[in-house]
Write an enzyme that holds these catalytic residues in place. Structure first.
Site, short mmCIF file in Angstrom:
data_model
loop_
_atom_site.label_atom_id
_atom_site.label_comp_id
_atom_site.label_asym_id
_atom_site.label_seq_id
_atom_site.Cartn_x
_atom_site.Cartn_y
_atom_site.Cartn_z
N LYS A 157 -7.79 46.44 33.83
CA LYS A 157 -8.96 44.88 34.11
C LYS A 157 -9.93 44.47 33.15
CE LYS A 157 -10.75 44.18 38.65
NZ LYS A 157 -10.55 42.60 38.16
N1 PPE Z 1 -4.71 41.51 40.93
C1 PPE Z 1 -5.57 40.78 39.88
C2 PPE Z 1 -4.89 40.60 38.94
C3 PPE Z 1 -6.36 41.27 40.04
O1 PPE Z 1 -7.75 40.36 39.45
C4 PPE Z 1 -7.39 42.00 41.29
C5 PPE Z 1 -8.95 41.72 42.07
C6 PPE Z 1 -6.33 42.62 41.82
C7 PPE Z 1 -5.18 42.74 41.57
C8 PPE Z 1 -6.42 43.18 43.07
O2 PPE Z 1 -6.86 44.28 42.56
P1 PPE Z 1 -8.02 45.33 43.84
O3 PPE Z 1 -9.55 44.29 44.21
O4 PPE Z 1 -8.00 46.54 43.42
O5 PPE Z 1 -7.85 45.06 45.13
N2 PPE Z 1 -9.16 40.76 41.53
C9 PPE Z 1 -10.89 40.81 41.00
C10 PPE Z 1 -11.30 39.81 40.93
C11 PPE Z 1 -11.56 37.85 41.42
C12 PPE Z 1 -12.34 37.17 40.60
O6 PPE Z 1 -12.21 36.75 40.70
O7 PPE Z 1 -13.69 37.82 39.42
C13 PPE Z 1 -11.47 40.84 42.56
O8 PPE Z 1 -10.46 40.87 43.94
O9 PPE Z 1 -12.49 41.51 42.67
#
Ligand code: PPE
Length: 304
Positions: free
Chosen positions: A158
């Site tokens: 991330k």
């Molecule tokens: N894909 C991406 C690209 C992504 O950033 C997230 C989380 C996910 C999938 C889902 O991952 P999870 O949260 O583990 O289920 N995105 C984070 C950032 C949002 C933001 O705007 O900053 C989040 O949901 O916290």
């Protein structure tokens, strides 16, 4: 956004407005840093619980490892500090942001002795794609920007800098009047949304992207577990955008976005054009789990 009181920075609590960095902070220039997004929910018993804290901390360390950043704390120390930042701000419900970045020191693309710095912040953050989106579904559009190639950005990390790609896609579709962008991978298959993983429902079965160009979402994993417990089959594979057009239901998953139905993609109505029944069922169980109303998922909660 609504300020909270304290931010944890490099082992100490500082006031929200004092959590500052130098303009020559390395990560600010080159984007080599990693973050997490975690949610803490108010629970039935009047307390709070952080959802899947251990899994988020683990991914935080894995993201850093991929980027060859050594976090100068143990996972246990970071998890403990994450609990403390929620407590210090007296927030019953919040979003928690963990960040590891390279501080100022050398410039240039060969950072050597720049300090590895950590910040943990928490603030109140409501429905990411709106309450209305959670209930009735959002309108999505496939972006003209491809998701990162797996050999260009490390998609399992991330990485802070990687999100410029998401921002371009999001801006593009919001300007065109949609709520969220769906991104394709560099081979043209469906990847994920700008900050969410994607699921489709067809004939009672679930399908989601395999772990190729996507972030391995913790909400994705949660939904797969909930589906398994409901005896709903889940397939992980690459699929094309036209499969989404003819799906019965589509929804997005993410810590921030939770479980958000998609009612329209590229001006095609998905199913009945509203939140589908399976989406609704999974969403309901998801909220029961995070809010401590589902005893079978208690192990996902860190009660505070
Ligand atoms: N894909 C991406 C690209 C992504 O950033 C997230 C989380 C996910 C999938 C889902 O991952 P999870 O949260 O583990 O289920 N995105 C984070 C950032 C949002 C933001 O705007 O900053 C989040 O949901 O916290």
């Amino acid at each position: 956004m609504k300020k909270a009181e304290k931010i944890w920075m490099d082992g100490e609590f500082v006031g929200w407005d004092e959590a500052n960095v130098h303009v020559l902070t390395h990560t600010l220039h080159y984007g080599l840093g990693a973050f997490e997004g975690i949610r803490c929910y108010a629970t039935e018993d009047g307390g709070s619980a952080i959802f899947r804290l251990g899994d988020h901390t683990k991914r935080f360390f894995e993201s850093a490892k991929i980027l060859q950043i050594d976090i100068p704390y143990t996972e246990a120390e970071i998890s403990k500090a994450t609990i403390e930042i929620v407590k210090a701000n007296k927030l019953a419900e919040c979003y928690i942001r963990s960040l590891v970045f390279l501080g100022d020191g050398a410039m240039g693309i060969y950072p050597k002795d720049n300090p590895v710095r950590i910040a943990l912040a928490a603030w109140e953050w409501g429905a990411y794609l709106g309450e209305e989106g959670l209930n009735s579904g959002i309108r999505a559009k496939v972006s003209s920007y491809a998701r990162h190639h797996v050999n260009a950005a490390m998609t399992k990390s991330k990485t802070t800098g990687g999100y410029f790609n998401s921002i371009l896609a999001k801006r593009e579709v919001v300007k065109a009047g949609y709520d969220e962008a769906i991104m394709l991978d560099t081979d043209g298959y469906v990847s994920e949304a700008t900050g969410e993983n994607i699921f489709m429902v067809k004939d009672g079965q679930l399908k989601t992207t395999s772990l190729t160009s996507i972030l391995k979402g913790i909400t994705r994993d949660t939904v797969m577990q909930i589906a398994a417990d409901l005896s709903i089959e889940v397939t992980e594979e690459r699929f094309t955008r036209d499969e989404l057009y003819t799906a019965d239901e589509v929804f997005l998953t993410g810590t921030a976005a939770e479980v958000t139905p998609v009612r329209e993609i590229d001006d095609r109505k998905i199913g009945d054009g509203k939140r589908g029944l399976i989406t609704e069922q999974i969403q309901r169980i998801y909220f029961d789990a995070v809010k401590g109303r589902a005893s079978e998922y208690e192990s996902w909660l860190t009660r505070i």
